[in-house]
Design a protein around this motif. Sequence first.
Motif, PDB file in Angstrom:
ATOM      1  N   GLN A 160      39.206 -19.278  -0.137  1.00 16.82           N
ATOM      2  CA  GLN A 160      38.513 -17.866  -0.378  1.00 16.82           C
ATOM      3  C   GLN A 160      39.455 -17.140  -1.206  1.00 16.82           C
ATOM      4  OE1 GLN A 160      35.078 -16.837  -0.216  1.00 16.82           O
ATOM      5  NE2 GLN A 160      36.344 -15.478  -1.529  1.00 16.82           N
ATOM      6  N   ILE A 197      26.620 -15.416   8.161  1.00 18.56           N
ATOM      7  CA  ILE A 197      25.912 -14.172   8.059  1.00 18.56           C
ATOM      8  C   ILE A 197      26.793 -12.964   8.463  1.00 18.56           C
ATOM      9  CG2 ILE A 197      23.719 -12.759   8.676  1.00 18.56           C
ATOM     10  CD1 ILE A 197      22.187 -15.502   8.577  1.00 18.56           C
ATOM     11  N   ARG A 241      24.985 -18.861 -11.987  1.00 24.49           N
ATOM     12  CA  ARG A 241      25.670 -19.672 -10.959  1.00 24.49           C
ATOM     13  C   ARG A 241      25.622 -20.938 -11.499  1.00 24.49           C
ATOM     14  NH1 ARG A 241      28.601 -18.764  -6.423  1.00 24.49           N
ATOM     15  NH2 ARG A 241      27.308 -17.127  -5.631  1.00 24.49           N
ATOM     16  N   ARG A 242      26.701 -21.673 -10.812  1.00 24.30           N
ATOM     17  CA  ARG A 242      26.952 -23.327 -11.479  1.00 24.30           C
ATOM     18  C   ARG A 242      26.628 -23.291 -12.832  1.00 24.30           C
ATOM     19  NH1 ARG A 242      24.691 -25.860  -5.780  1.00 24.30           N
ATOM     20  NH2 ARG A 242      26.407 -25.772  -4.705  1.00 24.30           N
ATOM     21  N   LYS A 288      30.259 -28.221  -6.941  1.00 24.21           N
ATOM     22  CA  LYS A 288      31.388 -29.147  -6.774  1.00 24.21           C
ATOM     23  C   LYS A 288      31.390 -30.104  -5.649  1.00 24.21           C
ATOM     24  CE  LYS A 288      34.388 -25.549  -6.948  1.00 24.21           C
ATOM     25  NZ  LYS A 288      33.525 -24.426  -7.304  1.00 24.21           N
ATOM     26  N   ASP A 319      22.827 -14.942  -1.887  1.00 22.84           N
ATOM     27  CA  ASP A 319      23.881 -14.271  -2.255  1.00 22.84           C
ATOM     28  C   ASP A 319      23.740 -13.620  -3.715  1.00 22.84           C
ATOM     29  OD1 ASP A 319      26.699 -13.015  -1.842  1.00 22.84           O
ATOM     30  OD2 ASP A 319      27.446 -14.434  -3.308  1.00 22.84           O
ATOM     31  N   TYR A 369      21.715 -22.612  -0.112  1.00 19.17           N
ATOM     32  CA  TYR A 369      20.976 -21.667   0.391  1.00 19.17           C
ATOM     33  C   TYR A 369      21.758 -20.327   0.269  1.00 19.17           C
ATOM     34  CZ  TYR A 369      21.351 -18.725   4.593  1.00 19.17           C
ATOM     35  OH  TYR A 369      21.354 -17.680   5.476  1.00 19.17           O
ATOM     36  N   SER A 370      22.808 -20.271   0.699  1.00 20.85           N
ATOM     37  CA  SER A 370      23.561 -19.234   0.983  1.00 20.85           C
ATOM     38  C   SER A 370      24.139 -18.412  -0.421  1.00 20.85           C
ATOM     39  CB  SER A 370      25.064 -19.204   1.755  1.00 20.85           C
ATOM     40  OG  SER A 370      25.972 -19.913   0.800  1.00 20.85           O
ATOM     41  N   LEU A 371      24.151 -19.392  -1.309  1.00 24.10           N
ATOM     42  CA  LEU A 371      24.664 -18.971  -2.839  1.00 24.10           C
ATOM     43  C   LEU A 371      23.322 -18.359  -3.554  1.00 24.10           C
ATOM     44  CD1 LEU A 371      26.755 -22.008  -4.348  1.00 24.10           C
ATOM     45  CD2 LEU A 371      27.322 -19.842  -3.233  1.00 24.10           C
ATOM     46  N   GLN A 422      28.878 -12.278   5.627  1.00 24.15           N
ATOM     47  CA  GLN A 422      28.092 -11.649   4.501  1.00 24.15           C
ATOM     48  C   GLN A 422      27.709 -10.170   4.875  1.00 24.15           C
ATOM     49  OE1 GLN A 422      27.625 -13.015   1.820  1.00 24.15           O
ATOM     50  NE2 GLN A 422      26.158 -12.031   0.611  1.00 24.15           N
ATOM     51  N   LYS A 455      32.535 -15.748   6.180  1.00 25.04           N
ATOM     52  CA  LYS A 455      31.528 -15.996   4.851  1.00 25.04           C
ATOM     53  C   LYS A 455      32.056 -17.362   4.224  1.00 25.04           C
ATOM     54  CE  LYS A 455      33.153 -13.832   0.870  1.00 25.04           C
ATOM     55  NZ  LYS A 455      33.076 -12.935  -0.374  1.00 25.04           N
ATOM     56  N   THR A 456      33.349 -18.044   4.411  1.00 29.88           N
ATOM     57  CA  THR A 456      33.915 -19.021   3.757  1.00 29.88           C
ATOM     58  C   THR A 456      34.308 -20.374   4.648  1.00 29.88           C
ATOM     59  OG1 THR A 456      34.282 -17.635   1.909  1.00 29.88           O
ATOM     60  CG2 THR A 456      35.335 -19.813   1.673  1.00 29.88           C
ATOM     61  N   ILE A 481      31.990 -29.743  -2.732  1.00 30.80           N
ATOM     62  CA  ILE A 481      33.337 -29.691  -1.738  1.00 30.80           C
ATOM     63  C   ILE A 481      33.076 -30.063  -0.436  1.00 30.80           C
ATOM     64  CG2 ILE A 481      35.180 -28.082  -0.865  1.00 30.80           C
ATOM     65  CD1 ILE A 481      35.409 -29.447  -3.920  1.00 30.80           C
ATOM     66  N   HIS A 510      25.005 -24.406   2.217  1.00 34.94           N
ATOM     67  CA  HIS A 510      25.832 -23.762   1.485  1.00 34.94           C
ATOM     68  C   HIS A 510      24.932 -23.245   0.036  1.00 34.94           C
ATOM     69  CE1 HIS A 510      28.881 -23.177  -1.564  1.00 34.94           C
ATOM     70  NE2 HIS A 510      28.684 -24.056  -2.240  1.00 34.94           N
ATOM     71  N   GLU A 518      25.599 -29.193   2.289  1.00 33.42           N
ATOM     72  CA  GLU A 518      25.477 -28.797   0.952  1.00 33.42           C
ATOM     73  C   GLU A 518      24.054 -27.829   0.920  1.00 33.42           C
ATOM     74  OE1 GLU A 518      27.612 -29.157  -1.443  1.00 33.42           O
ATOM     75  OE2 GLU A 518      26.334 -28.114  -3.041  1.00 33.42           O
ATOM     76  N   ARG A 520      43.005 -25.502  -7.751  1.00 27.94           N
ATOM     77  CA  ARG A 520      41.660 -25.865  -8.840  1.00 27.94           C
ATOM     78  C   ARG A 520      41.941 -24.547  -9.666  1.00 27.94           C
ATOM     79  NH1 ARG A 520      36.883 -22.640  -6.199  1.00 27.94           N
ATOM     80  NH2 ARG A 520      38.051 -21.392  -4.529  1.00 27.94           N
TER      81      ARG A 520
HETATM   82  C1  GRG Z   1      22.106 -14.844   4.703  1.00 28.59           C
HETATM   83  C2  GRG Z   1      20.734 -13.571   2.947  1.00 28.59           C
HETATM   84  C3  GRG Z   1      21.910 -14.379   3.609  1.00 28.59           C
HETATM   85  C4  GRG Z   1      22.879 -14.711   2.687  1.00 28.59           C
HETATM   86  C5  GRG Z   1      24.061 -15.479   2.972  1.00 28.59           C
HETATM   87  C6  GRG Z   1      26.581 -15.776   3.326  1.00 28.59           C
HETATM   88  C7  GRG Z   1      26.204 -15.718   2.056  1.00 28.59           C
HETATM   89  C8  GRG Z   1      24.705 -15.201   1.950  1.00 28.59           C
HETATM   90  C9  GRG Z   1      26.685 -15.814   1.059  1.00 28.59           C
HETATM   91  C10 GRG Z   1      28.021 -16.074   0.872  1.00 28.59           C
HETATM   92  C11 GRG Z   1      28.085 -16.638  -0.445  1.00 28.59           C
HETATM   93  C12 GRG Z   1      29.687 -16.751  -1.007  1.00 28.59           C
HETATM   94  C13 GRG Z   1      29.958 -16.154  -2.143  1.00 28.59           C
HETATM   95  C14 GRG Z   1      30.487 -17.288  -0.064  1.00 28.59           C
HETATM   96  C15 GRG Z   1      31.699 -17.397  -0.457  1.00 28.59           C
HETATM   97  C16 GRG Z   1      32.074 -18.860  -0.526  1.00 28.59           C
HETATM   98  C17 GRG Z   1      32.481 -19.425  -1.883  1.00 28.59           C
HETATM   99  C18 GRG Z   1      33.570 -19.045  -2.504  1.00 28.59           C
HETATM  100  C19 GRG Z   1      31.477 -20.150  -2.493  1.00 28.59           C
HETATM  101  C20 GRG Z   1      31.584 -20.838  -3.744  1.00 28.59           C
HETATM  102  O1  GRG Z   1      31.932 -22.279  -3.366  1.00 28.59           O
HETATM  103  P1  GRG Z   1      32.003 -23.330  -4.331  1.00 28.59           P
HETATM  104  O2  GRG Z   1      33.190 -23.044  -5.414  1.00 28.59           O
HETATM  105  O3  GRG Z   1      30.496 -23.464  -5.168  1.00 28.59           O
HETATM  106  O4  GRG Z   1      32.195 -24.567  -3.636  1.00 28.59           O
HETATM  107  P2  GRG Z   1      29.801 -24.658  -6.076  1.00 28.59           P
HETATM  108  O5  GRG Z   1      28.871 -23.938  -6.765  1.00 28.59           O
HETATM  109  O6  GRG Z   1      30.993 -25.473  -6.613  1.00 28.59           O
HETATM  110  O7  GRG Z   1      29.208 -25.333  -4.788  1.00 28.59           O
END
Ligand code: GRG
Length: 308
Positions: A232, A168, A110-111, A60, A99, A94-96, A171, A194-195, A62, A92, A89, A306
């Motif tokens: 979140q 981190i 995902r996505r 998205k 995750d 990378y984290s997904l 997470q 995390k968010t 965001i 973000h 971005e 949303r």
């Molecule tokens: C360091 C190994 C390691 C991993 C990091 C921090 C982390 C992994 C993961 C967090 C992932 C996560 C699900 C965070 C919550 C934030 C969240 C709701 C993400 C989704 O964001 P959107 O809805 O996604 O903006 P899009 O796909 O639209 O960008």
Amino acid sequence: MSATIHGSGSRAKRVFDLAAFLASSTAGVNKALDGFLPAGTARPATIHRAMRYSLFAGGKRIRPALCLAAAAACGGPEADAMPLACAMECVHTYSLVHDDLPGMDDDDYRRGKLTNHKVFGEGIAVLAGDALLTQAFEIAAQCKGWQRYRHQRIILELARAAGSLQLIAGQVADLEGEGKKISASQLRYIHERKTSALLCCSVRLGGMSANCTAAQLEALTDFGYHVGLAFQVIDDILDVTQTSEKLGKTAGKDTKAQKATYPSIIGLEKSQRIARQLTERAFDALRIFRGRAPALEALAEHLLKRDN
Ligand code: GRG
């Protein structure tokens, strides 16, 4: 999508064309990311294809939108904020990618597409995440630097938000909390890190790219923190109220993984009330801009309403 937004302070209602803003910011970010990343054919092609696969899977955007909107609120040109929006971005995404790995949330979608490791294998997915995180710093280092915010400050900001005390840490706490009964304050700790950390960093970097004042930076921090928490809470609500098709990822995962969420601890209705209250706090933080932050106001409202 036009959002009726609350004017800060006076609460006067104005209309902002958020759909046009998002279409334009997304197109700009996609074009800039395409230019920043090595071509999909650059050797070794597998890693560059894997990085691009997740980055251009239809997120998205965001965080970049928040970064560009914050820059606009502080009177900065979009071009100055663009490298920082792209860096956010990359962190973000990378984290997904990480995750979704089997050792983390173990997700297949995902996505709206198969997750990175499902397409490229676990080893490449780990490396694609690593490379996206590194790419974020390479891109951020290409910002022009500002009188109040030199390159070192910008890089420090990004490193702290993505590091072991913020993203981190969130997470780790999330993983360690699985299957356990955790309190609302422990859940807040997880959400902050995390968010909220990345959303907050996005608006702060946007402000910095406009050489914002200390007072503006403080207001953006307050805004980003509350919008991040609301984001979140809504994410947790959507996990139980929406379908996998709508979300583009597996719905109901939190319940299955026995994760503590606001809906599981305090129920859906109260969670919705909390998300609204957090968004109100975010609006309040924007008072200092005296109505000159319409994109940020519209984004906060949009993120509350949303459905994916
Ligand atoms: C360091 C190994 C390691 C991993 C990091 C921090 C982390 C992994 C993961 C967090 C992932 C996560 C699900 C965070 C919550 C934030 C969240 C709701 C993400 C989704 O964001 P959107 O809805 O996604 O903006 P899009 O796909 O639209 O960008």
